[in-house]
Motif scaffolding. Structure first.
Motif, PDB file in Angstrom:
ATOM      1  N   LEU A   1       2.170   3.566   3.903  1.00 15.31           N
ATOM      2  CA  LEU A   1       1.966   3.724   2.701  1.00 15.31           C
ATOM      3  C   LEU A   1       1.656   5.265   2.605  1.00 15.31           C
ATOM      4  CD1 LEU A   1      -0.593   0.924   1.943  1.00 15.31           C
ATOM      5  CD2 LEU A   1       1.838   1.023   1.541  1.00 15.31           C
ATOM      6  N   PRO A   2       2.267   5.909   1.730  1.00 17.30           N
ATOM      7  CA  PRO A   2       1.989   7.394   1.521  1.00 17.30           C
ATOM      8  C   PRO A   2       0.749   7.542   0.695  1.00 17.30           C
ATOM      9  CG  PRO A   2       3.601   6.630  -0.134  1.00 17.30           C
ATOM     10  CD  PRO A   2       3.378   5.470   0.678  1.00 17.30           C
ATOM     11  N   ILE A   3      -0.161   8.569   1.167  1.00 21.93           N
ATOM     12  CA  ILE A   3      -1.447   8.884   0.502  1.00 21.93           C
ATOM     13  C   ILE A   3      -1.477  10.305   0.234  1.00 21.93           C
ATOM     14  CG2 ILE A   3      -2.761   7.278   1.904  1.00 21.93           C
ATOM     15  CD1 ILE A   3      -3.461   9.392   3.867  1.00 21.93           C
ATOM     16  N   SER A   4      -0.254  11.158   0.660  1.00 22.56           N
ATOM     17  CA  SER A   4      -0.055  12.704   0.199  1.00 22.56           C
ATOM     18  C   SER A   4       1.203  12.742   0.354  1.00 22.56           C
ATOM     19  CB  SER A   4      -1.263  13.587   0.499  1.00 22.56           C
ATOM     20  OG  SER A   4      -0.861  13.647   2.125  1.00 22.56           O
ATOM     21  N   GLU A   5       1.479  13.958   0.171  1.00 22.47           N
ATOM     22  CA  GLU A   5       2.887  14.729   0.533  1.00 22.47           C
ATOM     23  C   GLU A   5       3.452  14.425   2.043  1.00 22.47           C
ATOM     24  OE1 GLU A   5       3.583  18.257  -1.174  1.00 22.47           O
ATOM     25  OE2 GLU A   5       3.344  17.869  -3.344  1.00 22.47           O
ATOM     26  N   ASN A   6       2.362  14.774   2.859  1.00 27.64           N
ATOM     27  CA  ASN A   6       2.589  14.675   4.302  1.00 27.64           C
ATOM     28  C   ASN A   6       1.738  13.957   5.264  1.00 27.64           C
ATOM     29  OD1 ASN A   6       4.212  17.387   3.857  1.00 27.64           O
ATOM     30  ND2 ASN A   6       2.348  18.446   3.795  1.00 27.64           N
ATOM     31  N   ASN A   7       0.901  12.774   4.636  1.00 31.12           N
ATOM     32  CA  ASN A   7       0.370  11.731   5.099  1.00 31.12           C
ATOM     33  C   ASN A   7       0.861  10.560   4.816  1.00 31.12           C
ATOM     34  OD1 ASN A   7      -1.177  14.020   6.585  1.00 31.12           O
ATOM     35  ND2 ASN A   7      -2.602  14.127   4.816  1.00 31.12           N
ATOM     36  N   MET A   8       0.674   9.712   5.963  1.00 32.53           N
ATOM     37  CA  MET A   8       1.041   8.160   5.586  1.00 32.53           C
ATOM     38  C   MET A   8      -0.006   7.499   6.461  1.00 32.53           C
ATOM     39  SD  MET A   8       4.166   7.855   4.287  1.00 32.53           S
ATOM     40  CE  MET A   8       5.757   8.629   3.767  1.00 32.53           C
ATOM     41  N   ILE A   9      -0.340   6.323   5.817  1.00 35.94           N
ATOM     42  CA  ILE A   9      -1.170   5.163   6.437  1.00 35.94           C
ATOM     43  C   ILE A   9      -0.495   4.042   6.593  1.00 35.94           C
ATOM     44  CG2 ILE A   9      -2.161   4.444   4.254  1.00 35.94           C
ATOM     45  CD1 ILE A   9      -4.763   4.413   5.621  1.00 35.94           C
ATOM     46  N   TYR A  10      -0.653   3.496   7.925  1.00 35.73           N
ATOM     47  CA  TYR A  10      -0.252   2.058   8.157  1.00 35.73           C
ATOM     48  C   TYR A  10      -0.974   0.897   7.660  1.00 35.73           C
ATOM     49  CZ  TYR A  10       3.097   4.252  11.211  1.00 35.73           C
ATOM     50  OH  TYR A  10       4.341   5.068  11.831  1.00 35.73           O
ATOM     51  N   ALA A  11      -0.208  -0.082   7.035  1.00 39.62           N
ATOM     52  CA  ALA A  11      -0.837  -1.208   6.419  1.00 39.62           C
ATOM     53  C   ALA A  11      -0.124  -2.653   7.376  1.00 39.62           C
ATOM     54  CB  ALA A  11      -0.612  -1.303   4.818  1.00 39.62           C
ATOM     55  N   LYS A  12      -0.836  -3.610   7.218  1.00 41.30           N
ATOM     56  CA  LYS A  12      -0.213  -4.730   7.898  1.00 41.30           C
ATOM     57  C   LYS A  12      -0.218  -5.833   7.052  1.00 41.30           C
ATOM     58  CE  LYS A  12      -1.839  -3.381  12.591  1.00 41.30           C
ATOM     59  NZ  LYS A  12      -2.753  -3.710  13.826  1.00 41.30           N
ATOM     60  N   LEU A  13       0.881  -6.614   6.752  1.00 45.68           N
ATOM     61  CA  LEU A  13       1.097  -7.547   5.698  1.00 45.68           C
ATOM     62  C   LEU A  13       1.603  -9.015   6.636  1.00 45.68           C
ATOM     63  CD1 LEU A  13       1.923  -4.842   4.443  1.00 45.68           C
ATOM     64  CD2 LEU A  13       2.834  -6.193   2.529  1.00 45.68           C
ATOM     65  N   CYS A  14       1.207 -10.032   6.035  1.00 46.79           N
ATOM     66  CA  CYS A  14       1.836 -11.312   6.326  1.00 46.79           C
ATOM     67  C   CYS A  14       3.057 -11.452   5.967  1.00 46.79           C
ATOM     68  CB  CYS A  14       0.994 -12.485   6.011  1.00 46.79           C
ATOM     69  SG  CYS A  14       1.607 -14.213   6.744  1.00 46.79           S
ATOM     70  N   LEU A  15       4.199 -11.188   6.489  1.00 46.31           N
ATOM     71  CA  LEU A  15       5.573 -11.127   6.329  1.00 46.31           C
ATOM     72  C   LEU A  15       6.511 -11.360   7.339  1.00 46.31           C
ATOM     73  CD1 LEU A  15       6.704 -10.826   3.148  1.00 46.31           C
ATOM     74  CD2 LEU A  15       7.139  -8.313   3.912  1.00 46.31           C
ATOM     75  N   TYR A  16       7.716 -10.895   7.294  1.00 45.72           N
ATOM     76  CA  TYR A  16       8.593 -10.892   8.577  1.00 45.72           C
ATOM     77  C   TYR A  16       7.926 -10.277   9.636  1.00 45.72           C
ATOM     78  CZ  TYR A  16      11.750 -12.723   4.786  1.00 45.72           C
ATOM     79  OH  TYR A  16      12.347 -13.451   3.955  1.00 45.72           O
ATOM     80  N   ALA A  17       8.112 -10.934  10.998  1.00 45.98           N
ATOM     81  CA  ALA A  17       7.356 -10.128  12.021  1.00 45.98           C
ATOM     82  C   ALA A  17       8.201  -8.917  12.412  1.00 45.98           C
ATOM     83  CB  ALA A  17       7.234 -11.256  13.231  1.00 45.98           C
ATOM     84  N   ASP A  18       7.364  -7.759  13.015  1.00 44.29           N
ATOM     85  CA  ASP A  18       8.093  -6.539  13.316  1.00 44.29           C
ATOM     86  C   ASP A  18       8.790  -6.910  14.590  1.00 44.29           C
ATOM     87  OD1 ASP A  18       6.906  -4.975  11.376  1.00 44.29           O
ATOM     88  OD2 ASP A  18       5.150  -4.550  12.655  1.00 44.29           O
ATOM     89  N   ASN A  19       8.151  -7.959  15.400  1.00 42.61           N
ATOM     90  CA  ASN A  19       8.939  -8.151  16.982  1.00 42.61           C
ATOM     91  C   ASN A  19       9.085  -9.889  16.761  1.00 42.61           C
ATOM     92  OD1 ASN A  19       9.105  -5.492  17.909  1.00 42.61           O
ATOM     93  ND2 ASN A  19       6.917  -5.832  18.157  1.00 42.61           N
ATOM     94  N   PRO A  20       9.948 -10.438  16.056  1.00 42.30           N
ATOM     95  CA  PRO A  20      10.146 -11.973  15.999  1.00 42.30           C
ATOM     96  C   PRO A  20      10.691 -12.295  17.270  1.00 42.30           C
ATOM     97  CG  PRO A  20      12.117 -10.903  15.057  1.00 42.30           C
ATOM     98  CD  PRO A  20      11.067  -9.591  15.221  1.00 42.30           C
ATOM     99  N   GLY A  21      10.153 -13.765  17.601  1.00 41.17           N
ATOM    100  CA  GLY A  21      10.423 -14.402  18.699  1.00 41.17           C
ATOM    101  C   GLY A  21      11.802 -14.738  18.913  1.00 41.17           C
ATOM    102  N   VAL A  22      12.435 -14.818  18.067  1.00 38.82           N
ATOM    103  CA  VAL A  22      14.075 -15.305  17.896  1.00 38.82           C
ATOM    104  C   VAL A  22      14.711 -14.289  17.270  1.00 38.82           C
ATOM    105  CG1 VAL A  22      13.541 -16.336  15.978  1.00 38.82           C
ATOM    106  CG2 VAL A  22      15.452 -17.193  17.644  1.00 38.82           C
ATOM    107  N   LYS A  23      16.153 -14.156  17.982  1.00 39.18           N
ATOM    108  CA  LYS A  23      17.099 -13.065  17.168  1.00 39.18           C
ATOM    109  C   LYS A  23      17.684 -13.897  16.020  1.00 39.18           C
ATOM    110  CE  LYS A  23      17.817 -10.441  21.506  1.00 39.18           C
ATOM    111  NZ  LYS A  23      18.905  -9.910  22.460  1.00 39.18           N
ATOM    112  N   LEU A  24      17.040 -14.091  14.932  1.00 39.02           N
ATOM    113  CA  LEU A  24      17.676 -14.641  13.657  1.00 39.02           C
ATOM    114  C   LEU A  24      17.336 -13.810  12.395  1.00 39.02           C
ATOM    115  CD1 LEU A  24      18.644 -17.226  12.408  1.00 39.02           C
ATOM    116  CD2 LEU A  24      16.661 -18.252  12.399  1.00 39.02           C
ATOM    117  N   ASP A  25      18.264 -13.541  11.745  1.00 41.14           N
ATOM    118  CA  ASP A  25      18.124 -12.676  10.340  1.00 41.14           C
ATOM    119  C   ASP A  25      17.302 -13.657   9.540  1.00 41.14           C
ATOM    120  OD1 ASP A  25      18.006 -11.064   8.255  1.00 41.14           O
ATOM    121  OD2 ASP A  25      20.371 -10.839   8.416  1.00 41.14           O
TER     122      ASP A  25
END
Length: 437
Positions: A174-198
């Motif tokens: 999430l952008p908080i300024s022109e040069n700074n970002m902050i990371y947020a965590k959502l319940c959505l598609y996993a960053d590292n899913p346990g199966v190779k399925l789109d």
């Protein structure tokens, strides 16, 4: 502790407070309608589905309809008690969800129960089709209904299990300024899913399955409606003609029954030719000898000729055959009238039940339409949601949870359509109030 460690801790604390403010601001701007919807469905759905379970388990006769309705109620109650409260947690912590296993289980249970309900509704449609349009054929038994429910939940389990691997924690910047970002965590598609399925393939498969079921429901209930409508028309045409009197003689037409004091004597009726009398009264005259013969050979008597000539639908044939058989084996018109009243009541009850279950099916279909459309758009256009305004995002988040309606509003449908359910519900509530008092 050195200076660098102090600086890192201060930065983490600042980021945590900043993320909390961003989270709360997003909830206020985009999720208030979703919160209202979810809380309302919990308030309505929990007591409503508990009431359905109590009434149908304790105060309803055993039938296939009872099995199917109880299965739907248990699925809906589980969603109201488990998946909806979890959804509230994910909404209130939209950017601060750090429980991947809870996210996986929540999404899996949502798919499992709702897919299971859709297959149970399919079994209901088949049961209604058999009872309304094919009354002479073998009907679904209670044991078969239980097997359909078990098979529905098992098949939906096979369909829903990939959700355990696909969903999880998704990290976004999430952008908080022109040069700074902050990371947020959502319940959505996993960053590292346990199966190779789109995930798009999985969602598309679910959406396609729902679409096929919707078409199935429309076709089956369309056939039922067509048969009920045609049967009703033909039965109204024949409502002025009773096939047999209690003493075994054929009732005359409306014109012949107007004078009951003897202006049309039995001998005169017997002198009329079969052809002329059939034109006038839509039936043949049955003599005493014919009556005695028809008692032993019902299938070869005038019932068979009447049905073949009139080309009635299955429902009309069933009703007329039941009336005819009852008249042939009864010498008391009073007993016959009571039997006729019972049959009319049974037909009315069956029609009411079909309308009620059809309404439940329509609610299920309609509640999933917004979810299906929005998920399809978002999967084919990944930047769609980010281009929406705050108001549009609030509308999106509301309708993406529209399927909650089918989990909570079924009790209202039962109460509105079924007078018996209303009566039994009042009795149960009065009993509970007495116990508390």
């Amino acid at each position: 502790m050195n200076v660098s460690d102090v600086s890192l801790n201060e930065t983490l604390q600042d980021n945590s407070h900043l993320l909390q403010r961003l989270n709360d601001n997003t909830v206020q701007l985009n999720f208030i309608p979703s919160l209202i919807l979810t809380i309302s469905m919990i308030i309505i759905g929990v007591p409503g589905n508990i009431l359905i379970i109590v009434v149908y388990m304790k105060r309803w006769r055993k039938s296939t309809c009872r099995i199917f309705i109880l299965a739907l109620a248990f699925n809906d109650l589980f969603n109201c008690l488990f998946t909806m409260p979890l959804e509230l947690y994910f909404i209130l912590n939209v950017y601060q969800t750090d429980l991947p296993y809870l996210c996986k289980i929540s999404r899996f249970m949502t798919f499992w129960t709702n897919d299971g309900s859709s297959l149970i509704l399919m079994g209901i449609a088949v049961d209604r089709l058999q009872r309304i349009c094919r009354p002479f054929r073998l009907q679904l038994s209670i044991s078969t209904a239980k097997k359909i429910v078990a098979a529905s939940m098992f098949v939906s389990l096979l369909v829903a299990w990939p959700a355990l691997l696909i969903y999880g924690i998704s990290s976004i910047r999430l952008p908080i300024s022109e040069n700074n970002m902050i990371y947020a965590k959502l319940c959505l598609y996993a960053d590292n899913p346990g199966v190779k399925l789109d995930p798009t393939v999985f969602v598309f498969f679910i959406m396609a399955g729902n679409s096929v079921l919707d078409v199935f429901f429309l076709v089956v209930y369309g056939i039922i409606l067509y048969n009920v409508k045609n049967s009703g028309k033909e039965l109204r045409k024949l409502s002025r003609v009773d096939l047999y009197l209690g003493n075994g003689t054929r009732k005359t037409s409306k014109a012949n029954s107007e004078d009951q004091n003897g202006s049309y004597k039995t001998n005169k009726l017997r002198s009329v030719s079969n052809t002329e009398f059939r034109k006038r009264s839509l039936a043949e005259t049955i003599t005493d000898d014919q009556y005695n013969s028809s008692r032993n050979h019902v299938n070869q008597g005038p019932i068979k000729r009447f049905h073949s000539e009139q080309c009635l639908t299955a429902e009309a044939k069933r009703k007329l055959f039941a009336q005819s058989r009852q008249k042939l084996h009864s010498f008391s018109s009073g007993r016959g009238s009571r039997r006729h009243i019972y049959q009319s009541h049974d037909h009315h009850r069956k029609a009411k039940t079909t309308i009620m279950l059809f309404s439940v099916t329509v609610l299920f279909m309609v509640s999933f339409v917004p979810y299906t459309v929005l998920m399809t758009i978002r999967n084919f256009d990944s930047g769609y949601y980010n281009r929406l305004s705050d108001l549009e995002k609030a509308i999106y988040q509301f309708f993406i949870r529209s399927y909650f309606l089918s989990n909570a509003l079924n009790p209202l449908i039962y109460g509105y359509i079924s007078e018996h359910f209303r009566t039994e519900s009042k009795s149960v509530l009065k009993t509970l109030l007495r116990i508390k008092g």
